[in-house]
Design a protein around this motif. Structure first.
Motif, mmCIF file in Angstrom:
data_model
loop_
_atom_site.group_PDB
_atom_site.id
_atom_site.type_symbol
_atom_site.label_atom_id
_atom_site.label_comp_id
_atom_site.label_asym_id
_atom_site.label_seq_id
_atom_site.Cartn_x
_atom_site.Cartn_y
_atom_site.Cartn_z
ATOM 1 N N ALA A 1705 0.826 -1.201 0.000
ATOM 2 C CA ALA A 1705 0.000 0.000 0.000
ATOM 3 C C ALA A 1705 0.864 1.256 0.000
ATOM 4 C CB ALA A 1705 -0.907 -0.005 1.220
ATOM 5 N N PRO A 1706 0.329 2.361 -0.528
ATOM 6 C CA PRO A 1706 1.042 3.627 -0.391
ATOM 7 C C PRO A 1706 1.254 3.948 1.079
ATOM 8 C CG PRO A 1706 -0.747 3.822 -1.983
ATOM 9 C CD PRO A 1706 -0.913 2.491 -1.318
ATOM 10 N N CYS A 1707 2.358 4.589 1.402
ATOM 11 C CA CYS A 1707 2.684 4.793 2.807
ATOM 12 C C CYS A 1707 3.151 6.205 3.053
ATOM 13 C CB CYS A 1707 3.758 3.797 3.242
ATOM 14 S SG CYS A 1707 5.298 3.952 2.310
ATOM 15 N N THR A 1708 3.143 6.566 4.329
ATOM 16 C CA THR A 1708 3.695 7.839 4.765
ATOM 17 C C THR A 1708 4.998 7.564 5.515
ATOM 18 O OG1 THR A 1708 2.520 7.777 6.865
ATOM 19 C CG2 THR A 1708 1.354 8.742 4.993
ATOM 20 N N ASP A 1709 5.601 8.628 6.009
ATOM 21 C CA ASP A 1709 6.841 8.440 6.771
ATOM 22 C C ASP A 1709 6.624 7.544 7.986
ATOM 23 O OD1 ASP A 1709 8.107 10.000 4.980
ATOM 24 O OD2 ASP A 1709 8.242 11.784 6.238
ATOM 25 N N ARG A 1710 5.385 7.535 8.506
ATOM 26 C CA ARG A 1710 5.118 6.747 9.710
ATOM 27 C C ARG A 1710 5.328 5.257 9.453
ATOM 28 N NH1 ARG A 1710 0.033 7.663 13.798
ATOM 29 N NH2 ARG A 1710 0.251 5.793 15.065
ATOM 30 N N GLU A 1711 4.928 4.775 8.271
ATOM 31 C CA GLU A 1711 5.083 3.361 7.953
ATOM 32 C C GLU A 1711 6.526 2.996 7.614
ATOM 33 O OE1 GLU A 1711 2.501 5.157 6.653
ATOM 34 O OE2 GLU A 1711 0.998 4.286 7.999
ATOM 35 N N LYS A 1712 7.378 4.007 7.356
ATOM 36 C CA LYS A 1712 8.770 3.731 7.006
ATOM 37 C C LYS A 1712 9.683 3.727 8.239
ATOM 38 C CE LYS A 1712 8.320 5.867 2.444
ATOM 39 N NZ LYS A 1712 8.820 6.933 1.549
ATOM 40 N N LEU A 1713 9.064 3.755 9.410
ATOM 41 C CA LEU A 1713 9.817 3.766 10.656
ATOM 42 C C LEU A 1713 9.278 2.676 11.566
ATOM 43 C CD1 LEU A 1713 11.927 5.469 12.343
ATOM 44 C CD2 LEU A 1713 9.961 6.705 13.250
ATOM 45 N N ARG A 1714 10.151 1.953 12.262
ATOM 46 C CA ARG A 1714 9.705 0.922 13.182
ATOM 47 C C ARG A 1714 10.725 0.746 14.301
ATOM 48 N NH1 ARG A 1714 10.591 -4.695 9.649
ATOM 49 N NH2 ARG A 1714 12.865 -4.775 9.848
ATOM 50 N N LEU A 1715 10.274 0.103 15.383
ATOM 51 C CA LEU A 1715 11.142 -0.233 16.504
ATOM 52 C C LEU A 1715 11.198 -1.743 16.611
ATOM 53 C CD1 LEU A 1715 9.893 2.408 19.112
ATOM 54 C CD2 LEU A 1715 11.812 2.579 17.520
ATOM 55 N N ARG A 1716 12.379 -2.290 16.847
ATOM 56 C CA ARG A 1716 12.559 -3.730 16.911
ATOM 57 C C ARG A 1716 13.434 -4.091 18.115
ATOM 58 N NH1 ARG A 1716 8.808 -3.945 14.379
ATOM 59 N NH2 ARG A 1716 8.363 -4.966 12.382
ATOM 60 N N GLY A 1717 13.095 -5.274 18.718
ATOM 61 C CA GLY A 1717 13.910 -5.803 19.795
ATOM 62 C C GLY A 1717 13.554 -5.282 21.167
ATOM 63 N N GLY A 1718 12.491 -4.478 21.307
ATOM 64 C CA GLY A 1718 12.108 -3.922 22.597
ATOM 65 C C GLY A 1718 11.007 -4.710 23.262
ATOM 66 N N GLU A 1719 10.546 -4.155 24.426
ATOM 67 C CA GLU A 1719 9.515 -4.853 25.191
ATOM 68 C C GLU A 1719 8.133 -4.644 24.600
ATOM 69 O OE1 GLU A 1719 11.104 -2.040 26.922
ATOM 70 O OE2 GLU A 1719 12.925 -3.255 27.074
ATOM 71 N N SER A 1720 7.944 -3.609 23.793
ATOM 72 C CA SER A 1720 6.641 -3.310 23.203
ATOM 73 C C SER A 1720 6.858 -2.659 21.848
ATOM 74 C CB SER A 1720 5.846 -2.379 24.115
ATOM 75 O OG SER A 1720 6.459 -1.090 24.137
ATOM 76 N N GLU A 1721 5.732 -2.295 21.225
ATOM 77 C CA GLU A 1721 5.829 -1.603 19.946
ATOM 78 C C GLU A 1721 6.459 -0.229 20.088
ATOM 79 O OE1 GLU A 1721 1.692 -1.814 18.587
ATOM 80 O OE2 GLU A 1721 2.454 -2.789 16.797
ATOM 81 N N CYS A 1722 6.500 0.286 21.299
ATOM 82 C CA CYS A 1722 6.984 1.640 21.519
ATOM 83 C C CYS A 1722 8.352 1.667 22.201
ATOM 84 C CB CYS A 1722 5.958 2.424 22.340
ATOM 85 S SG CYS A 1722 4.479 2.829 21.365
ATOM 86 N N SER A 1723 9.106 0.623 22.055
ATOM 87 C CA SER A 1723 10.497 0.646 22.501
ATOM 88 C C SER A 1723 11.289 -0.304 21.628
ATOM 89 C CB SER A 1723 10.610 0.237 23.974
ATOM 90 O OG SER A 1723 10.243 -1.127 24.135
#
Length: 1994
Positions: A1705-1723
């Protein structure tokens, strides 16, 4: 390869060719040539060698010899015992060769027709034949035959040798075989040429001792392809090694010795320089030169000493890389040998030389040695034609600079010459004699003694100190400067040989001058490759030095200067031994009886008489040789049948068969010299392009100087370009004399290079080709631009009288070399002023007539000049000669100038009256100085147009108030344009600009100047430029052809005196017809048709006796008989057919610039066969049609089979021809084709629209050649726009805009105005008017909008035109529009467009006309503010079928008499009205609605326009019911999804609505219940958005590509596939363009079946060229199953690009950024998507600010921690970002500063990470009646939690204070008892209301306004009990929304994000204070209430 196939075992020395003849083997060889492959042809028969005799030895015979001997290609076929006669037998006579197979072993005797025997008794050896072959190997592309890239001949072509495994021994063999000495260097990585078809497929493994390359071992390359990085390049030299020899132990000092031609030779110290020594030390790796001593420590050797002189700069890597001279070297004793001591064996570091360093005492440094210091400066002489003459330049600090000539003398020059090894100074030149240099001026006031070692060590003002300019640059001519020439009366390439030495020309002695020496001389002089020494010429008269004898050139020598000889001597030989040389170019060639030296009958001078060539077999290849030999460019045409008249004398050549590459026409194969069966009626002729031309102005006699040696025209620089050179050019072109030479003319963008020589003409040469030329240093000429020359038949002016003054008298002009008096008719004051200025005589006092003028016998010229008064020369003024009246001697022009007056003229003023009785008004100027000027512009000539006056530097206009013929008469007479025919008004010639100088003009018609007429006053007016005045004078001229169906053939007519009339044909010559055709844009030539029938009708026959000259740029400048109404009889009217009278077209393509090629001939159209059809042919077609460049050449009837005749076949265009029928072909109508072979072409087009979102709108650009040029908006008309739209297939023009700013890249503006009438099929065919001065008046670029949707109307049975069914003209046809998606905004646009007011309703019912037309399903999405319906966004894809009962209709207010009230928010919908669904309310509403930032008109952030500002809607209470109203109002279907929290980005401006509560049926979103207009408590981070069912999106689905994959469309909330039938190229092109994937693509039908299931949304897509995107393309209706899965479309676009999004799907900058290896989606570890893969971020500069941006971008709250050093583990893949530096408030990590993508110095152990405060939020789809809830709060004991407790306590205290205030004031509020009967009840009611009401504290009307967005750090708080001034009835909460009300939640606390503070999204908190989300500290919070002072907490 042929070389390999022929070697076998036939031996290394002699090839046995042929078979046995009488028991003897016949062998063949070449003898007495310079190498094995050239010499006398000899055959061995019966054991004895003999020669071959012939009188007709041709090049094809040599080709056979070369092929048999494996000697490459034939170069020459010399006869007459060229290689010397041989004693012995003449074995056979050569006759003619049969066609021999190259693979056979047949020998030369196949060319023989007489038996073998000795013919000595019959013939002599005087006719022994020879052969010159190229050899099997060559060095090509260097500056001599001994250097260049290695090429081997295969037997058919030269093939380059790759540098893979190319060895030095192989190079040694090549150099030896070519007689080129030894290898000096072997280079690789030489790029192959574009023309290289292949690379030699073998590697040579030479050992270095082989005699020839062909006998070296060879190894085939694997797979036939050799590994390489380019072509091998070899430089051979006679100078191959160097050494220093001494008795000492060091190799870095000693006597300089060099290996020359295989022998070690000592070099002479004469001319040995410090720079030479430095090169030797560097080459040997011995550092720098310490000194060049002389003395007994040098070895005295017996070797002969070489006198070769090297002239190094000091920077060369090898001594043999320096310029070298050997000619005239002095005898040298052993004590005078060169020696060097290098620093290589020294331990000290040399100090840097300084200017103050003194010479060592007693040192010989000043003459023989270098100083003991390091000096990097270099010295050279430039622009002098050799290394020993020119401007002195010094290199220091990387810049070459000059020496000022202050004090410059021979002592200074001596130092320069000696330092350069150039002998003594002969001349010290000043004043930039060799041209002005550039860069610094290093030295000034030089005062050398003459003994210094370096010129910079002489006393001077100081390094870099001066007070000079480059026009004072110093130069020098040294004694070693050499030049060479031939001296002859009438020939360039034959004569006495002279050399310039020691400042004097002297002769050269002929002994022992061999062929190789003569060849070097001829080559150096540009006179061919060979020549002969003439020993029988008589003794030369006069005396001169005989400078030189004993010259012995070698094959390696590139010029005479490098050839060894005896020393220079004033008398080297006797006068009898002076050399007279005839180079092979001593025969002369010319063209006669044409239009110049480059066109005419071909004639050859032989043995003192001129002869001709017979036209048998005469073609363009033969003509090309003639043109090249003459330096006349390329051949344009080869004529026969004595086209240029019959010659006389001998016919020298017949049946020529040139290949086009020969150097001389007599070297081409022919029947034999003087052998023919022709008469002079068969004389051949040629038309060449010319060697020189003037281009860029309005005719062939002025412009930029360009020369053409090969195929391309090259500009000549203005460096040292002289007036004598210009005179030669003007004379050669037949253009009169040079009147000006200009420089600084900018080169054109298309100029790839500049001519690398300077012409040194003396002015008497007949052609530029014959002028001496000096190569520019380094191949680059010093210049400030291109040279520009103006030639003119009008060259000088003078005033003649009996008086003593030269500043008064009769005006006379030199015209075509003859002095002529000028006629006073049309002589103006402006003309007189120009004459006075030109003669340096001040200004014109008067133009009297009377007896004081000399009556001269000369004929009087009737040429008329039309000066503005500001010109510098009379010939610079516009001129007309056509129709000039007879003029008596009493009517000659005269002038009295102020030059002999002593008074100073007063400035003219507007109030100055004309002198009483003065003739000034007619014949003289006023006695005052007036600098104003007058001209007419934009009228197509200087005698018609808008009147403009120049004053104070500004051109201004005249207002048309009171403008009449009397005023216009003054203008016409002042300009010398006759009488006024018409006084035009209302900006007839376009609106001007600048001031309006005059108004209310009231001339009598007799005034001398228009500004002297009575008027309102200078600059006083009440006008605008739409009232600019204009005039058409009687002298205004125009020209046209009159024909029913042709543009370039017809009756010639001229417009004169206001009427069109014919032109008489007597004595119209070819040059006159050519001028006419060129002026009309109909080619360069034409014919006068005298056999056409009598023309019907009557008209004036205006002019006869026209005689044009080559200098005339238009018919107006051609002399003729005077104008006469009846100049001839109707039988004599001229009918002209220009070269372009045949017509060309392209049919059955997509427009006039693509399709099948057809030619109109004799009234019928025919085609071209595709045999040999290629892009060169197509280019000619495109250029001829004005269709730009060729994009594709099609065959096989690609555009369908034509009909009629096939006119051309086997075309062989070069791409430069003016017409396709001028290309070489099989012959007109000759073919063996059918129409299945019809040729076609696709061109780029002549016109385009660019800059908008499709090919059908944008600014207008045209392309006559290679570049697109914008068209100005000056006088750009709607008919012109209509022609453009029709030509582009873009429907009709719907708007023409101006003032479009030009782009920065626009180099120029189109210099013509198009005057289309609107019916022309192509813009190219419209009349064009050149803009005055080549510059069009404009305010910007013309901008055109075309559309398939061009008109709209309302149709009904009623009487009004302002109501009815909506119909639109679509692609030329009226169509009713469907009511589906028809909106109120659309209706308003229709009413406004028709001038019918606004839309009252959009009713349906039986009153509408049911029409039979098909109904269009196109949907418009107007905002309501558009001026035209076609300006609205439009979609057509998937349009539903529409019945006649469902057509759109409108009732406009235009037929109503009442005035509509202004809509307000409280107006209720009319009872029972359909307004909510089908009609507009009966009120006037100017608000508009739109969706933005969503990728289309049906998705995005909701915005409303009110009071000029776009504002948003807050997402409090925002749900699907609200969104339904928005979608329906916009005609976007139903709402699929409602978005909050600024999903489509935060808006700006006001927030218009909050707490919206629509039922879903309202007609406008602003008519829904809400808090009130402009009342809210929100910020733009809460902006509402919507996605409607009509929202469309497009994508490609592929694993790894963005521009190839399965095509999917997003419709009705779901992605689905697209069906491929009947998708054509246009549709695919539009799809690719829309996706940013290029302009073309292909439909892949062979891809496998796609997995999975999905909707197949749409089929039957048929795009047109006018559609800017897929959404505008018609198709079948939307359908879930439009086709089967097998028919899904897979498209591959031309552009290939990796995926930019991690998902399909077409994406914005938000979809081109992610966090990996943390305790949750926000770390976790931060990862970003780039270039198709995930990568990490380096922790350099990583801080909490960067982490904050990441957390906010991911919707994860605030950053708690920025981790480093791979806290969450190391990632893999790329490290995409490094040194990221954010401010903390950016919306995306992409907005932060960082190193370029992928550039870092990090490892994954440095990966950055973050911990955010929240859990990542997502946006769920909401349904009616539901609200989203907030995220759980973070722990209360976090820092935000503690702050909440503190602030909560403070807020509770504030609440208590408020309650107390309410209790105290209760008694004062008796008037407001409706709000409560008792204080306690009031308090509890208020508190209860706070906790239960959906809106929070108070009703919507009981709150003060929220401050502006930029003051939201403290919000004013709503206060209960305070009625609003605009308070209305209290609205109830609808039942369906009650579940959205939430009670107060215990434990909630103020946090730093609104999401945490609000109990639920869309609900109001009970808290009175709220902080900004972004603020990290404590903001000042202000509390206010009615009647109290604000309380502030800090």
């Amino acid at each position: 390869m042929a070389l390999g196939r022929h070697l076998s075992l036939r031996g290394l020395c002699v090839l046995l060719l042929g078979t046995v003849v009488g028991g003897q083997v016949l062998e063949l060889r070449l003898k007495d040539g310079a190498h094995r492959c050239e010499g006398r042809v000899e055959a061995k028969y019966k054991g004895e060698w003999g020669t071959v005799y012939t009188e007709t030895w041709l090049i094809n015979g040599v080709e056979d010899v070369c092929r048999r001997l494996e000697c490459g290609v034939a170069i020459d076929a010399p006869r007459g015992s060229y290689f010397g006669p041989r004693l012995g037998p003449i074995w056979f006579l050569y006759g003619s060769c049969e066609s021999i197979d190259a693979e056979s072993t047949l020998s030369i005797y196949k060319c023989v027709h007489i038996d073998f025997k000795n013919y000595n008794d019959t013939f002599s050896h005087d006719q022994d034949i020879g052969a010159v072959c190229s050899g099997s190997v060559r060095l090509f592309g260097g500056d001599r035959p001994c250097s260049g890239r290695v090429e081997v001949h295969s037997g058919k072509a030269w093939i380059p040798l790759s540098d893979g495994n190319f060895t030095l021994p192989t190079a040694q063999v090549i150099c030896a075989e070519l007689g080129c000495g030894k290898v000096a260097s072997v280079l690789k990585h030489m790029p192959f040429r574009e023309s290289d078809g292949q690379v030699w497929a073998e590697e040579f493994r030479c050992e270095g001792e082989e005699p020839e390359l062909r006998v070296c071992p060879r190894v085939p390359c694997p797979g036939g392809t050799c590994h390489h990085s380019g072509a091998a390049q070899v430089a051979c030299s006679a100078y191959s090694e160097i050494r220093l020899m001494t008795n000492g132990s060091s190799q870095c000092e000693g006597q300089v010795e060099m290996n020359i031609s295989g022998r070690w030779r000592v070099l002479c110290a004469s001319h040995w320089s410090l720079a030479n020594a430095n090169v030797v030390c560097r080459q040997l790796g011995c550092g720098v030169a310490i000194s060049t001593p002389r003395g007994p420590h040098l070895v005295g050797r017996d070797d002969q000493i070489s006198t070769v002189r090297f002239h190094c700069l000091g920077a060369e890597s090898f001594l043999w890389s320096c310029p070298v001279t050997s000619l005239g070297g002095s005898d040298c004793s052993h004590g005078n040998t060169a020696s060097v001591i290098c620093s290589g064996n020294q331990t000290q570091v040399l100090p840097q030389c300084s200017d103050s360093l003194s010479e060592p005492t007693g040192s010989a440094a000043s003459e023989d040695s270098a100083p003991y210091c390091s000096d990097s400066r270099q010295l050279r002489l430039v622009d002098g034609g050799g290394p020993c003459a020119g401007r002195v330049e010094i290199l220091d600090q990387g810049s070459w600079g000059t020496i000022c000539d202050d004090g410059w003398d021979l002592d200074d020059a001596h130092v320069v010459c000696r330092q350069l090894g150039c002998g003594q100074a002969l001349n010290a030149t000043t004043s930039a004699h060799f041209g002005a240099g550039s860069g610094p001026i290093w030295l000034d006031d030089l005062n050398c003694t003459g003994k210094e070692s370096h010129v910079w060590k002489c006393p001077s003002r100081g390094w870099g100190r001066h007070d000079c300019r480059h026009k004072q640059d110093a130069g020098v001519i040294c004694s070693e400067f050499l030049a060479l020439r031939m001296v002859s009366e009438d020939q360039q390439c034959a004569g006495w040989l002279e050399v310039f030495y020691n400042g004097t020309w002297g002769s050269v002695c002929r002994s022992p001058m061999e062929d190789i020496t003569v060849s070097v001389i001829c080559r150096q002089l540009g006179c061919g490759e060979s020549g002969t020494l003439n020993t029988i010429v008589g003794l030369r008269e006069g005396s001169r030095p005989q400078w030189l004898d004993g010259i012995r050139c070698r094959n390696t020598d590139t010029s005479l200067w490098q050839c060894p000889s005896d020393p220079w001597n004033y008398t080297s030989c006797s006068s009898k031994e002076e050399a007279y040389i005839s180079c092979e170019d001593s025969r002369q060639l010319r063209l006669v009886d044409g239009r110049g030296p480059c066109a005419g009958r071909v004639e050859i001078l032989d043995q003192g008489s001129w002869g001709t060539i017979c036209d048998n077999g005469w073609d363009l290849d033969d003509a090309r040789v003639v043109c090249r030999q003459l330096g006349c460019g390329d051949a344009l045409n080869a004529m026969g049948s004595a086209h240029f008249g019959a010659g006389s004398g001998r016919i020298l050549l017949n049946t020529l068969d040139c290949r086009g590459k020969e150097s001389h026409v007599w070297k081409c194969p022919s029947q034999g010299w003087g052998v023919h069966n022709c008469s002079h009626e068969n004389d051949a002729g040629v038309v060449c392009s010319g060697f020189v031309r003037l281009v860029g102005d309005d005719g062939p006699c002025s412009g930029q100087v360009e020369v053409r040696l090969g195929e391309d025209w090259t500009p000549v620089s203005d460096g040292n370009f002289t007036l004598p050179t210009a005179q030669v050019i003007c004379a050669e072109l037949g253009c009169g004399e040079a009147v000006s030479v200009l420089g600084h003319e900018l080169f054109r963008e298309s100029d790839d290079q500049v001519w690398a020589e300077e012409f040194r003409c003396e002015g008497e040469e007949r052609k530029l080709w014959w002028c001496p030329r000096v190569p520019c240093p380094g191949g680059t000429c010093h210049h400030s631009g291109a040279a520009q020359v103006v030639c003119s038949a009008y060259s000088e002016v003078r005033l003649m009288t009996n008086g003593s003054s030269q500043c008064e008298g009769q005006v006379e002009m030199k015209i075509s070399g003859q002095w002529r008096a000028l006629c006073a008719s049309h002589w103006s004051l402006a003309n007189a002023n120009v004459v006075c200025r030109q003669l340096g005589c001040g200004i014109a006092i008067s133009t009297p007539r009377g007896p004081h003028i000399v009556e001269r016998g000369d004929q009087i010229s009737t040429v008329r000049f039309h000066c503005s008064g500001s010109e510098s020369f009379l010939w610079s003024c516009p001129v007309t000669a056509l129709g000039g009246p007879d003029c008596s001697h009493g009517n000659t022009a005269s002038v009295i100038c102020s030059g002999n007056q002593t008074q100073v003229l007063p400035q003219c003023s507007d109030s100055l009256s004309e002198p009483t009785g003065s003739a000034a008004s007619e014949n003289s100027a006023p006695y005052c100085s007036d600098s104003r000027q007058l001209h007419l512009v934009d009228g197509g000539g200087h005698c018609a147009g808008r009147v403009e006056i120049l004053d104070q530097g500004s051109w201004g206009t005249i207002c048309d108030d009171g403008w009449d013929l009397d005023d216009a008469h003054v203008v016409c007479r002042q300009l010398g344009c006759g009488e006024a025919l018409n006084a035009t008004r209302s900006a007839h010639f376009g609106a001007g600009s600048g001031p309006i100088w005059l108004d209310d003009l009231n001339c009598r018609g007799k005034e001398s100047h228009v500004w002297r007429c009575p008027s309102r006053g200078w600059g006083q007016h009440d006008c605008r430029h739409k009232q600019d005045a204009g005039v058409i004078c009687s002298e205004f001229l125009a020209l046209r052809m009159v024909s029913e169906d042709q543009q370039c053939a017809g009756w010639l007519e001229v417009f004169y005196n206001g009427t069109w009339g014919s032109v008489c044909r007597s004595p119209m010559e070819d040059i006159t017809v050519s001028v006419i055709c060129r002026q009309l844009g109909c080619g360069e030539s034409g014919t006068l048709n005298s056999s056409v029938g009598l023309r019907e009708g009557s008209r004036p026959q205006w002019v006869d006796g026209i005689r044009c000259q080559k200098t005339d740029t238009s018919l107006w400048q051609c002399p003729s008989d005077p104008w006469n109404y009846t100049s001839c009889s109707p039988k004599e009217e001229a009918y002209i057919s220009c070269a372009d009278s045949r017509q060309l077209r392209l049919v059955d393509g997509r427009g006039p610039c693509a399709g099948r090629v057809e030619i109109l001939d004799q009234g019928s159209w025919g085609t071209i066969c595709d045999n040999g059809w290629d892009l060169d042919d197509a280019r000619v077609v495109c250029r001829q049609l004005g269709c730009g460049d060729a994009l594709n050449a099609m065959g096989s009837a690609h555009f369908g089979a034509g009909s009629g005749r096939i006119l051309l076949n086997t075309l062989d265009c070069r791409g430069k021809e003016s017409h396709v029928w001028k290309c070489p072909s099989q012959g007109w109508g000759v073919h063996n084709c059918s129409h299945e072979n019809d040729a076609g072409v696709v061109c780029s087009g002549f016109v385009r629209l660019v800059g908008d979102d499709g090919p059908c709108s944008g600014r207008v650009e045209v392309r006559p050649g290679e570049d697109w040029t914008p068209v100005s908006d000056g006088n750009f008309t709607l008919p012109t726009a209509q022609v453009i739209c029709a030509e582009l297939g873009c429907g009709e023009a719907v708007s023409v805009l101006g003032h479009e700013l030009f782009r920065e890249s626009d180099g120029q503006v189109w210099a013509e105005e198009f005057r289309c009438e609107g019916e022309e099929r192509k813009l190219w065919w419209c009349p064009r008017v050149p803009c005055p001065g080549g510059t069009c008046h404009h305010s910007g670029a013309a901008h055109v909008v075309c559309s398939a949707y061009s008109k709209v109307r309302l149709m009904t049975n009623g009487s009004s035109q302002c109501e009815g069914q909506v119909e639109m003209k679509i692609s030329g046809r009226w169509r009713a529009l469907c009511a589906s998606h028809w909106s109120l905004a659309n209706a308003n646009v229709v009413c406004r467009q028709l001038g019918c007011g606004i839309a009252i309703s959009t009713p349906r019912g039986p009153h509408l006309v049911e029409r039979g037309d098909q109904i269009s399903t196109v949907r418009f999405h107007c905002s309501g503010a558009e001026s035209f319906l076609w300006s609205c966004p439009v979609t057509a894809l998937g349009g539903s079928d529409c019945s006649h009962g469902n057509t759109a209709s409108v009732t406009c207010s235009g037929n109503q008499t009442w005035v509509l009230p202004q809509c307000n928010d409280s107006v209720s919908e009319p009872a029972g009205s359909a307004a909510s669904e089908e009609s507009a309310p009966y009120c006037l509403d100017s608000r508009q609605l739109r969706l933005v930032d969503g990728g289309g008109p049906c998705a995005g952030r909701v915005e409303i326009l009110d009071q000029g500002s776009w504002g948003t809607i807050c997402d409090d209470g925002w749900d699907l019911d609200d969104a339904h109203v928005v979608c329906r109002q916009l005609g976007c279907g139903e709402a699929l999804n409602v978005t909050g929290s600024a999903h489509f980005g935060a808006g700006s401006g006001p927030i218009w609505l909050d707490d919206l509560n629509c039922t879903g049926k309202e007609s406008h979103v602003w008519r829904c219940p809400s808090r009130g207009w402009g009342r809210h408590d929100c910020r733009h981070k809460e902006d509402a958005g919507v996605i409607c069912s009509e929202f469309l999106a497009l994508r490609m689905v592929s694993g790894d590509q963005e521009c190839a994959g399965w095509l999917e469309v997003f419709y009705n909330g779901t992605w689905g596939s697209v069906c491929r039938s009947p998708m054509d190229d246009v549709t695919v092109s539009i799809i690719c363009s829309q996706l940013g994937c290029g302009d073309s693509g292909s439909l892949n039908t062979s891809v496998g079946l796609r997995e999975g299931s999905r909707p197949h949304w749409v089929d039957g897509i048929q795009c047109q060229r006018t559609d800017p995107s897929l959404w505008q393309c018609p198709s079948d209706p939307w359908n879930y199953n439009s086709c089967s899965p097998k028919e899904e479309a897979y498209i591959s676009c031309a552009v290939r690009r990796p995926k930019s999004c991690p998902t399909a799907a077409p994406c914005t900058d938000r979809e081109k950024l992610r966090l990996r290896g943390g305790e949750s989606e926000c770390s976790g570890r931060v990862e970003v998507w780039h270039s198709g893969s995930w990568g990490t971020v380096c922790d350099d500069s990583w801080s909490l600010a960067e982490a904050e941006v990441v957390c906010q971008q991911l919707g994860c709250g605030q950053a708690l921690e920025a981790t480093r050093a791979a806290t969450f583990g190391p990632g893999n893949g790329s490290i995409w970002l490094d040194d990221v530096q954010c401010g903390g408030r950016e919306s995306s990590l992409w907005d932060c500063a960082a190193e370029p993508w992928g550039q870092s110095d990090c490892k994954h152990e440095e990966d950055a990470g973050v911990r955010c405060s929240g859990v990542r939020t997502t946006l769920p789809t909401t349904t009616a009646g539901t609200r989203t809830t907030s995220n759980p709060l973070p722990g209360i004991f976090s820092l935000p939690g503690i702050l909440c407790i503190i602030l909560g306590a403070l807020l509770f205290l504030v609440l208590i204070i408020l309650v107390t205030q309410l209790l105290r004031r209760r008694a004062e509020r008796r008037a407001l008892s409706s709000y409560g009967d008792a204080l306690a009840e009031a308090v509890y009611e208020e508190l209860d209301y706070l906790l239960t009401q959906k809106e929070g504290l108070g009703s919507p009307d009981q709150r003060t306004d929220v401050p502006a967005e930029n003051y939201d750090d403290a919000e004013e708080v709503p206060v209960p009990g305070t009625p609003s001034p605009s308070q209305g009835s209290e609205e109830e909460v609808p039942p369906e929304k009650e579940d959205g009300v939430r009670s107060f939640q215990t434990g909630s606390c103020l946090n730093f994000s609104r999401e945490a503070a609000d109990p639920g999204e869309g609900e109001e908190s009970f808290w009175l204070l709220q902080g900004k989300k972004e603020d990290a500290g404590y903001d000042d919070v202000e509390l206010s209430a009615l009647g109290t002072s604000p309380v502030t907490f800090s």
